[in-house]
Design an enzyme around this catalytic site. Structure first.
Site, PDB file in Angstrom:
ATOM      1  N   GLN A   1       0.836  -1.200   0.000  1.00 57.64           N
ATOM      2  CA  GLN A   1       0.000   0.000   0.000  1.00 57.64           C
ATOM      3  C   GLN A   1       0.868   1.246   0.000  1.00 57.64           C
ATOM      4  O   GLN A   1       1.943   1.271   0.601  1.00 57.64           O
ATOM      5  CB  GLN A   1      -0.917  -0.027   1.230  1.00 57.64           C
ATOM      6  CG  GLN A   1      -1.930   1.104   1.308  1.00 57.64           C
ATOM      7  CD  GLN A   1      -1.407   2.314   2.091  1.00 57.64           C
ATOM      8  OE1 GLN A   1      -0.405   2.232   2.788  1.00 57.64           O
ATOM      9  NE2 GLN A   1      -2.091   3.440   1.951  1.00 57.64           N
ATOM     10  N   SER A   2       0.430   2.298  -0.691  1.00 61.48           N
ATOM     11  CA  SER A   2       1.138   3.573  -0.791  1.00 61.48           C
ATOM     12  C   SER A   2       2.516   3.335  -1.405  1.00 61.48           C
ATOM     13  O   SER A   2       2.602   2.823  -2.516  1.00 61.48           O
ATOM     14  CB  SER A   2       1.211   4.241   0.587  1.00 61.48           C
ATOM     15  OG  SER A   2       1.606   5.589   0.481  1.00 61.48           O
ATOM     16  N   ALA A   3       3.613   3.680  -0.701  1.00 63.84           N
ATOM     17  CA  ALA A   3       4.935   3.384  -1.257  1.00 63.84           C
ATOM     18  C   ALA A   3       5.111   1.884  -1.439  1.00 63.84           C
ATOM     19  O   ALA A   3       5.840   1.442  -2.335  1.00 63.84           O
ATOM     20  CB  ALA A   3       6.028   3.933  -0.339  1.00 63.84           C
TER      21      ALA A   3
END
Length: 570
Positions: free
Chosen positions: A198-200
């Protein structure tokens, strides 16, 4: 062949190719036991002459490794100048299994989790990535650490120095190689590996699909709120910015590397902290993935967009999506970092596009942005959430999805997470009137509180007051995939438990079958998740109910598609 294990006095020992590991029993959220093996080294300590460089495989050990405690995180700043983690043995992973391996039992699907944190923070700690929900399903979960910030993403121009960038992403490749070689000892199937993040972490997963170094190491991916096309997932080559901070005119990279390798971790992180992210021409981190010079050891040596267009990448089934109001977390991150609210519409033009614009074209795009998003003259933070959601996350994922439709024959499943519940912790943190009080009380309630004390701390946390804003924030789905220090007791049959069960079932079904709603599970979930097609962008809305819809954020994505079509010269 599965290597045998032994049990002595509640110690559980598994024999891997590198040595024996002792684990322990733990309990999922229902109180059912599973087995935990933590702090397992997958690479050598990246210290001394190995600092900043590509990882080397872990060496075998004698005796029995203690896997009953978590290993150290990779170094980062948590708050202010508080350094957590250390370089020694930070390249470690955790393995969680529902049952001990036995000969004759089919190998289990493997899910490898890559944490987020903007490439500068985070870890595989069970305090944030607890397996208590996923361990209700018959899968094996692996959570990994990788180097962050300056330690993981510095890039020198002289390739002979061996610091060509993307060390953090190469760590992830090394962890996947460890999984390929050793997961069978835990009863896992090395030929059925799903990487998710998730995200990075989501952007990392996307980069892994583009990297020749990762070919054959995984078979499915889940990309949550991140993409290789997001501007914040693009770093900077060279060390000119470091030299400017250090007030040195030294241009000999060998000498610069020697200086940096002899600094303490805190000194290095202070350099990172005092080199602000490049917000001119779009949000960009200095220490993030870069396109390397071509070589057999390069993680990626072509622009991500070129690889996506050409189809020259690792083609596997994909789940990709975002939350319904990603940028709510922007408020929390700003408050948490002690930054004042400011807005400049020029800086909302995506980095890759703004580089190509003349001054006249830039003014035209700014006017179109203000008109489309109906931004008032005195823009408040809430009125910019849709714009920031699109530029930070949504449109990058949308562009990536469009390219994959053209060049990937495997199924691609799109989602939007819109559920709003009491465990949407990133939204709670972001909208709390006193976010630090909320975090502190939730932390103490979990770590120190029991019974009455826990109840009181939780009550204080939820009494700080919250702004009323609709939508699910960046990261909110994590509260329903992983237990964490912020997790509340799951109330049986509550909406929170129901969405957790559905999300876990969808993700683990995909790991097992390459389909989140295989035919034999449709009745259980009450939905069939239809993969996207060209010009038919089906998506699953994961809210109070599971609902198939068409074209997520359709008007907003069309606006940016038209902007790119009109102004992009590449």
């Amino acid at each position: 062949m599965i290597r045998l294990f032994s049990m002595m006095s509640e110690n559980y020992v598994i024999d891997t190719k590198l040595g024996k590991i002792r684990g322990k029993l733990a309990s999922n959220y229902l109180g059912v036991k599973y087995y935990s093996f933590q702090g397992i080294p997958y690479a050598r300590a990246p210290v001394g002459s190995l600092r900043f460089k590509a990882p080397l495989p872990a060496e075998a050990w004698n005796g029995v490794l203690d896997g009953t405690k978590e290993g150290p995180a990779c170094p980062s700043f948590l708050l202010f100048d508080w350094v957590i983690g250390n370089e020694d043995n930070c390249l470690n992973l955790n393995v969680y299994i529902k049952e001990l391996p036995k000969n004759g039992v089919p190998l289990k699907p493997v899910m490898v989790w890559i944490h987020g944190g903007g490439f500068t923070r985070g870890s595989n700690s069970s305090k944030l990535n607890g397996p208590g929900y996923l361990m209700t399903e018959d899968v094996i979960l692996v959570t990994i650490n990788y180097r962050l910030g300056v330690l993981g993403f510095i890039c020198l121009e002289d390739e002979h120095l061996g610091v060509t960038g993307n060390a953090g992403l190469k760590d992830q490749v090394m962890a996947l190689k460890w999984v390929r070689e050793n997961i069978i000892s835990f009863g896992g199937d090395p030929n059925n590996v799903t990487v998710f993040g998730q995200s990075a972490g989501g952007a990392s997963v996307h980069f892994l699909t583009l990297s020749p170094l990762a070919k054959g190491l995984f078979h499915k991916v889940i990309i949550q709120s991140g993409s290789a096309l997001n501007s914040w997932a693009s770093g900077v080559r060279g060390v000119k910015h470091i030299c400017e901070y250090m007030k040195t005119e030294e241009n000999d990279e060998f000498k610069i590397l020697n200086i940096l390798q002899n600094m303490t971790v805190k000194e290095l992180l202070s350099i990172q902290k005092n080199i602000p992210d490049r917000i001119l021409a779009g949000f960009q981190r200095f220490f993030a993935p870069v396109v390397e010079k071509p070589s057999k050891d390069a993680f990626i040596y072509e622009e991500p967009e070129h690889l996506l267009k050409s189809g020259n990448y690792n083609k596997v089934p994909i789940i990709i999506g975002t939350t319904s109001n990603e940028a709510v977390f922007h408020r929390g991150a700003r408050v948490f970092e002690g930054l004042r609210w400011s807005f400049d519409c020029k800086l909302e033009i995506p980095l890759d596009l703004r580089k190509e614009l003349s001054e006249k074209e830039e003014a035209e795009v700014v006017e179109k942005i203000c008109n489309f998003y109906k931004l008032p003259a005195d823009v408040c933070e809430e009125s910019s959430f849709e714009l920031k959601s699109d530029n930070l996350f949504v449109h990058g994922c949308h562009r990536s999805m469009n390219y994959h439709i053209e060049t990937n024959n495997n199924p691609i499943f799109c989602y939007k997470f819109s559920f709003e519940g009491s465990m949407n912790h990133f939204k709670n943190i972001s909208l709390a009137h006193y976010p630090r009080t909320y975090i502190l009380c939730m932390y103490l309630a979990t770590m120190l509180g029991t019974g009455f004390m826990r109840s009181m701390l939780m009550k204080i946390a939820y009494s700080v007051g919250f702004k009323e804003i609709s939508g699910s924030a960046h990261g909110d789905e994590l509260s329903y995939l992983f237990g964490s220090i912020f997790s509340r007791q799951m109330e049986p049959n509550s909406s929170e438990e129901n969405i957790m069960k559905r999300l876990v079932k969808l993700w683990t079904n995909f790991a097992k079958h390459s389909n989140p709603t295989p035919e034999n599970n449709e009745d259980e979930l009450g939905i069939r998740w239809i993969p996207i097609e060209q010009n038919k962008h089906h998506y699953l809305d994961i809210g109070d109910e599971l609902t198939m819809k068409m074209n997520p954020f359709s008007e907003r994505n069309k606006f940016w598609n038209d902007i790119y079509d009109e102004y992009s010269k590449k």
